[in-house]
Enzyme design. Structure first.
Site, short mmCIF file in Angstrom:
data_model
loop_
_atom_site.label_atom_id
_atom_site.label_comp_id
_atom_site.label_asym_id
_atom_site.label_seq_id
_atom_site.Cartn_x
_atom_site.Cartn_y
_atom_site.Cartn_z
CE LYS A 223 -33.91 -12.87 30.18
NZ LYS A 223 -33.86 -11.59 30.89
NE ARG A 258 -39.44 -8.23 28.71
CZ ARG A 258 -38.88 -9.09 27.88
NH1 ARG A 258 -38.29 -10.17 28.34
NH2 ARG A 258 -38.88 -8.86 26.58
#
Ligand code: HH2
Length: 278
Positions: A223, A258
């Site tokens: 991210k 995740r």
């Protein structure tokens, strides 16, 4: 060997780390958009992640990157038709990343076992009832606003306390709808309506979220906040930053991760776990 669904749900007690590999069958995901839209490519990626040690394959047919467009249920189901059976065939437990109950129902019928809802049941009033009826484990994630507007000036007085209160409220709503407490997984939603300082505070404050008593999942993979700290503009080069975030969360009590890069995280967790056992 990947873990069974029951082993996955027991991870807060056993402290066995659970790795969820990401399979985006989308043309526009932020780091792998278009890579796995082709059914053969999706099947290959599902197998690869299972071989690398994924316990769960999380299949999603709608990007939730900042500014992304909504994808109808019909279009999500069309994209999932081949990818879901391929994920199930990999031998890992399968989760469906969607906010729409009709898509989740289709996926459960096709062999998915877990619902991963980034709207925590707020996107579709039928979602929590579906999870309750099917007794399906559900991931409830925190997001401020919607993917369209979430990164426009997100503000919190105390981000950890506010996310904690939100997750407690959504978990109570899920239980009201019939989902057993031990089938609820909470997630602070790294990058969903959060500035760098909010993401860091949440990762550092994972212990306060773990104290709610639910399994805790984090999804820092590749991210933007990693680029803000390291200057890595290409998401594919954010693997080491992803692992650092996961290990920080692991050391504070998170047990589910995740990620796109399953093999490297599995290796890092094996070492961290062994040291932790001393
Ligand atoms: N992050 C993304 C999507 N789904 N689900 C949970 N539970 N937690 C997360 O942090 C999370 C999630 C966004 O990442 P990705 O799937 O890589 O991108 P995109 O939404 O663009 O497909």
């Amino acid at each position: 060997m990947s873990l069974s669904l029951e082993d996955i749900l027991a991870s807060p007690h056993t402290r066995r780390p659970v790795v969820m590999g990401i399979l985006n069958v989308t043309p526009d995901s932020f780091s792998d958009g278009g890579e796995f839209l082709d059914p053969a490519a999706a099947a290959g990626q599902a197998r690869r992640m299972a071989d690398e040690g994924a316990d769960i394959i999380d299949v999603g047919a709608e990007s939730t990157r900042p500014g992304s467009r909504r994808v109808t249920a019909g279009e999500q189901i069309r994209r999932l038709r081949k990818a879901l059976p391929a994920a199930v065939a990999s031998g890992a437990v399968v989760s469906i990343d969607t906010t729409l109950a009709s898509v989740a129902r289709f996926a459960l019928d096709e062999g998915a076992a877990i619902i991963n809802d980034v709207s925590a049941g707020r996107g579709d009033p039928a979602m929590l009832d579906l999870a309750g009826q099917r007794q399906a484990p559900i991931v409830l994630m925190h997001m401020l606003g919607t993917p369209k507007d979430m990164q426009v000036e997100p503000r919190y007085d105390n981000v950890v306390a506010e996310v904690r209160a939100f997750l407690a409220e959504r978990a109570a709503a899920a239980q009201q709808a019939g989902v057993p407490r031990e089938r609820i997984i909470v997630d602070p939603g790294v990058g969903f309506g959060k500035l760098l300082e909010h993401n860091l505070a949440l990762l550092a404050g994972i212990g306060e979220l773990v104290s709610l008593g639910y399994a805790l999942l984090v999804g820092p993979s590749r991210k933007r906040f990693i680029a803000a700290l390291t200057g890595q503009e290409d998401p594919h080069t954010r693997v080491a930053g992803t692992i650092a975030a996961c290990l920080a969360a692991w050391s504070r009590g998170a047990t589910m991760f995740r990620v796109h890069d399953v093999g490297p995280l599995r290796q890092a967790l094996a070492v961290a776990e062994a040291i932790g056992r001393q």
